[in-house]
Design an enzyme around this catalytic site. Sequence first.
Site, PDB file in Angstrom:
ATOM      1  N   GLU A 160      26.087 -34.280  25.653  1.00 47.62           N
ATOM      2  CA  GLU A 160      26.249 -34.931  24.325  1.00 47.62           C
ATOM      3  C   GLU A 160      25.029 -34.687  23.436  1.00 47.62           C
ATOM      4  OE1 GLU A 160      25.170 -38.815  23.487  1.00 47.62           O
ATOM      5  OE2 GLU A 160      24.871 -39.421  25.571  1.00 47.62           O
ATOM      6  N   LYS A 162      23.766 -49.109  30.027  1.00 46.50           N
ATOM      7  CA  LYS A 162      22.451 -49.685  29.717  1.00 46.50           C
ATOM      8  C   LYS A 162      22.434 -51.174  29.993  1.00 46.50           C
ATOM      9  CE  LYS A 162      22.845 -47.467  25.871  1.00 46.50           C
ATOM     10  NZ  LYS A 162      23.491 -46.219  26.222  1.00 46.50           N
TER      11      LYS A 162
HETATM   12  N1  PSU Z   1      22.593 -43.143  26.531  1.00 43.21           N
HETATM   13  C1  PSU Z   1      21.349 -42.636  26.267  1.00 43.21           C
HETATM   14  N2  PSU Z   1      21.023 -42.385  24.992  1.00 43.21           N
HETATM   15  C2  PSU Z   1      21.928 -42.515  23.996  1.00 43.21           C
HETATM   16  C3  PSU Z   1      23.237 -43.000  24.281  1.00 43.21           C
HETATM   17  C4  PSU Z   1      23.510 -43.314  25.561  1.00 43.21           C
HETATM   18  O1  PSU Z   1      20.557 -42.418  27.178  1.00 43.21           O
HETATM   19  O2  PSU Z   1      21.588 -42.192  22.860  1.00 43.21           O
HETATM   20  C5  PSU Z   1      24.284 -43.008  23.191  1.00 43.21           C
HETATM   21  C6  PSU Z   1      25.510 -42.276  23.750  1.00 43.21           C
HETATM   22  O3  PSU Z   1      25.833 -41.230  22.855  1.00 43.21           O
HETATM   23  C7  PSU Z   1      26.597 -43.322  23.764  1.00 43.21           C
HETATM   24  C8  PSU Z   1      26.189 -44.176  22.612  1.00 43.21           C
HETATM   25  O4  PSU Z   1      27.884 -42.784  23.627  1.00 43.21           O
HETATM   26  O5  PSU Z   1      24.757 -44.259  22.782  1.00 43.21           O
HETATM   27  C9  PSU Z   1      26.871 -45.510  22.596  1.00 43.21           C
HETATM   28  O6  PSU Z   1      26.801 -46.018  21.293  1.00 43.21           O
HETATM   29  P1  PSU Z   1      27.748 -47.235  20.874  1.00 43.21           P
HETATM   30  O7  PSU Z   1      27.274 -48.363  21.737  1.00 43.21           O
HETATM   31  O8  PSU Z   1      27.470 -47.422  19.413  1.00 43.21           O
HETATM   32  O9  PSU Z   1      29.157 -46.815  21.170  1.00 43.21           O
END
Ligand code: PSU
Length: 307
Positions: free
Chosen positions: A25, A163
């Site tokens: 990604e 996370k």
């Molecule tokens: N994990 C990481 N760094 C990130 C993300 C996840 O180590 O930047 C990003 C991923 O792209 C994930 C997003 O899909 O955060 C989730 O964002 P949201 O909670 O707005 O869906």
Amino acid sequence: MKYLLSYAPEVRDALEQGRPVVALESTIISHGMPFPENLDMAREVEEIVRQEGAVPATVALIGGRCKVGLSDEELELLATSPQAVKVSLRDMPVVLARKALGATTVAATATIAAAAGIDVFVTGGIGGVHRGAPGQPGQVWDVSADLTVLGRTSVTVVCAGAKSVLDIGATLEVLETLGVTVLGYRTDRFPGFYTRDTGYGVDARVDGPEEAAAVIRARKLTQLPGGVLVVNPVPEADALDAAEVERHIAEALEAMAAEGVTGKAVTPYLLAKMKQVTEGRSLAANLALIKHNARVGAQIAAALKRG
Ligand code: PSU
Ligand code: MN
């Protein structure tokens, strides 16, 4: 979707010849880490995938196309451009129509990877259910589209869990509702990105790439919609202490509420704040776990092709 895909030549060749490919990604590059660590990480992760005999395909939206596999200049652009938009599913049409630069989240990347015929996708941590869901104080309803996509897209996502800033119990419940197969990679515990154990277990454990590949193949044969989530804990040496992380998260969440941060800005804000309050140790953990995931993901992609 197929009409919008633009493959890097190397990725196209590998797919045509049935060689292993690993999707990566780009939100983690543009919005997950500061420069220059983000660019070094993007390059190193691609290198690790190659070392394991697979071809890396970092995904981004560029010039109105879904790019599958990026040049070094494109990686650099994503790592440095303040214009890069964080692209989840709902943002894809807007960013494509405007030919803007889009850094794809897990949701968008997994969707594009599956359309491109790529079986395995590596990331750091998936989005999930944020704390404060209805019934709890705060009453927000922030559920990442990453979960929706896992529930309907035939792809294997390798990550270090969700996370620990999230509501892990609620995230696991939604994964179960959506029918996502969660596999602990050499662990019985669901990891929390910075930590190896969130206090929640996984339903099934696999102890190597072949074992993971066997489950992924079986899932494909069932023709169930949705994917497999392989959770690979952060290496022991780089893991943060759970109690300490919890304290730092409380601090970060408080600062976020005070600053009124909401919506798609939440995850990038919390990642940056965690780096600040842990004096950089959260970033070190993030770098270690993404590299570890790249190795494991490439090994699983290779095992799938041997089967
Ligand atoms: N994990 C990481 N760094 C990130 C993300 C996840 O180590 O930047 C990003 C991923 O792209 C994930 C997003 O899909 O955060 C989730 O964002 P949201 O909670 O707005 O869906
Ligand atoms: Mn969200």
